[in-house]
Design a protein around this motif. Sequence first.
Motif, PDB file in Angstrom:
ATOM      1  N   SER A  32       0.783  -1.011  -0.231  1.00 24.67           N
ATOM      2  CA  SER A  32       0.388  -0.091  -0.223  1.00 24.67           C
ATOM      3  C   SER A  32       1.040   1.719  -0.041  1.00 24.67           C
ATOM      4  N   ALA A  33       0.559   2.078   0.188  1.00 27.03           N
ATOM      5  CA  ALA A  33       1.036   4.136  -0.158  1.00 27.03           C
ATOM      6  C   ALA A  33       1.507   3.536   1.073  1.00 27.03           C
ATOM      7  N   GLY A  34       2.980   4.350   1.059  1.00 29.94           N
ATOM      8  CA  GLY A  34       3.828   4.366   2.036  1.00 29.94           C
ATOM      9  C   GLY A  34       4.315   3.103   3.282  1.00 29.94           C
ATOM     10  N   GLU A  35       4.331   1.818   2.234  1.00 27.08           N
ATOM     11  CA  GLU A  35       4.842   1.314   2.879  1.00 27.08           C
ATOM     12  C   GLU A  35       5.738   0.749   2.421  1.00 27.08           C
ATOM     13  N   CYS A  36       6.815   0.101   2.781  1.00 25.86           N
ATOM     14  CA  CYS A  36       8.001  -0.008   1.914  1.00 25.86           C
ATOM     15  C   CYS A  36       8.345  -1.636   2.163  1.00 25.86           C
ATOM     16  N   ILE A  37       7.921  -2.801   1.333  1.00 28.92           N
ATOM     17  CA  ILE A  37       8.127  -4.771   1.404  1.00 28.92           C
ATOM     18  C   ILE A  37       9.311  -4.821   1.135  1.00 28.92           C
ATOM     19  N   ALA A  38      10.139  -5.794   2.125  1.00 29.99           N
ATOM     20  CA  ALA A  38      11.241  -6.168   2.127  1.00 29.99           C
ATOM     21  C   ALA A  38      10.856  -7.539   1.144  1.00 29.99           C
ATOM     22  N   LEU A 167       7.649   2.212  -6.058  1.00 29.34           N
ATOM     23  CA  LEU A 167       8.845   1.707  -6.861  1.00 29.34           C
ATOM     24  C   LEU A 167       9.461   0.674  -5.696  1.00 29.34           C
ATOM     25  N   LEU A 168      10.282   0.038  -7.512  1.00 32.57           N
ATOM     26  CA  LEU A 168      10.327  -1.183  -7.253  1.00 32.57           C
ATOM     27  C   LEU A 168      12.268  -1.089  -7.382  1.00 32.57           C
ATOM     28  N   LEU A 169      12.701  -2.202  -5.957  1.00 31.63           N
ATOM     29  CA  LEU A 169      14.669  -1.306  -5.231  1.00 31.63           C
ATOM     30  C   LEU A 169      15.180  -2.862  -5.564  1.00 31.63           C
ATOM     31  N   ILE A 198       6.733   0.216  -2.144  1.00 28.61           N
ATOM     32  CA  ILE A 198       8.527   0.112  -2.562  1.00 28.61           C
ATOM     33  C   ILE A 198       7.866  -1.296  -1.773  1.00 28.61           C
ATOM     34  N   LEU A 199       8.614  -2.132  -2.435  1.00 27.02           N
ATOM     35  CA  LEU A 199       8.725  -3.851  -3.018  1.00 27.02           C
ATOM     36  C   LEU A 199      10.170  -3.227  -3.193  1.00 27.02           C
ATOM     37  N   GLY A 200      11.023  -3.957  -2.116  1.00 31.93           N
ATOM     38  CA  GLY A 200      12.669  -4.184  -2.698  1.00 31.93           C
ATOM     39  C   GLY A 200      13.355  -5.498  -1.883  1.00 31.93           C
ATOM     40  N   ILE A 201      14.134  -5.736  -2.733  1.00 34.54           N
ATOM     41  CA  ILE A 201      15.375  -6.301  -2.080  1.00 34.54           C
ATOM     42  C   ILE A 201      16.464  -6.027  -1.584  1.00 34.54           C
ATOM     43  N   PHE A 202      16.740  -6.838  -0.190  1.00 37.70           N
ATOM     44  CA  PHE A 202      17.766  -6.404   0.567  1.00 37.70           C
ATOM     45  C   PHE A 202      18.098  -6.574   1.460  1.00 37.70           C
ATOM     46  N   HIS A 203      18.963  -7.056   0.773  1.00 32.74           N
ATOM     47  CA  HIS A 203      20.664  -8.412   1.410  1.00 32.74           C
ATOM     48  C   HIS A 203      20.893  -7.605   2.944  1.00 32.74           C
ATOM     49  N   GLY A 214       7.887  -4.005   6.661  1.00 30.21           N
ATOM     50  CA  GLY A 214       7.445  -5.421   7.005  1.00 30.21           C
ATOM     51  C   GLY A 214       8.170  -6.237   5.883  1.00 30.21           C
ATOM     52  N   GLU A 215       7.982  -7.619   5.642  1.00 30.72           N
ATOM     53  CA  GLU A 215       8.756  -9.081   4.771  1.00 30.72           C
ATOM     54  C   GLU A 215       7.786 -10.039   4.080  1.00 30.72           C
TER      55      GLU A 215
END
Length: 222
Positions: A32-38, A167-169, A198-203, A214-215
């Motif tokens: 959702s807006a304002g979220e960043c999910i890993a 955004l995809l990171l 935002i959806l991202g891959i964060f090692h 969240g993840e």
Amino acid sequence: MLKISGVSKSFTLHNQAGVKIPVMSEAHLSVSAGECIALVGPSGAGKSTLMRMAYGNYLVDAGEIWVGDVCLSSASPRDILMLRRQTLGYVSQFLRVVPRVPTTEVVAEPLLALGVEREVAHERAITLLKALNIPQRLWSLSPMTFSGGEQQRVNIARGFIHTYPVLLLDEPTASLDAENRAVVLSLIEQARARGAAILGIFHDEAAREQVCTGEIDVSQFL
């Protein structure tokens, strides 16, 4: 803003008698807006595959991917290109640009494509290049000649120059020193604050803890 529902994917090895390799089954998540999910999970679990499907680079075998009110699974190539121009940003690990194009032009291009005045687009590009510590002597050169870390920072500047709603990171802090890592994390926090999904891959676990809300362990979809 981003919804993945029942998505499955396999790859066919045509040079090996058409063997099919399943890589994902019944994947589902929403941002959702304002979220960043890993996206987390071991190497080979399908994190990058899921990101590429969310950007429309890979077709899904089953299920749907929605970005806002656009379903990538059934959208035309024209609609996907328009979505990428206006709504869906992607920062990959690798910079792919036309050779000999100056760095300022590479970074400003997403705004220029939207019809933003060249002077305004270049001012914004310069602001980001300064923030990411790209020396001014390099701005007129092609980033193809830069080091890996410098190319990554140019890629980040290009990805954040427009206020994409989604955004995809893909490992945005990889190969960065502590100072530039902090700048990138600040850019992510600013994007979240303005309502980007935002959806991202964060090692980088510390980075994940700082910016993610969240993840999702993608290994559950194997």
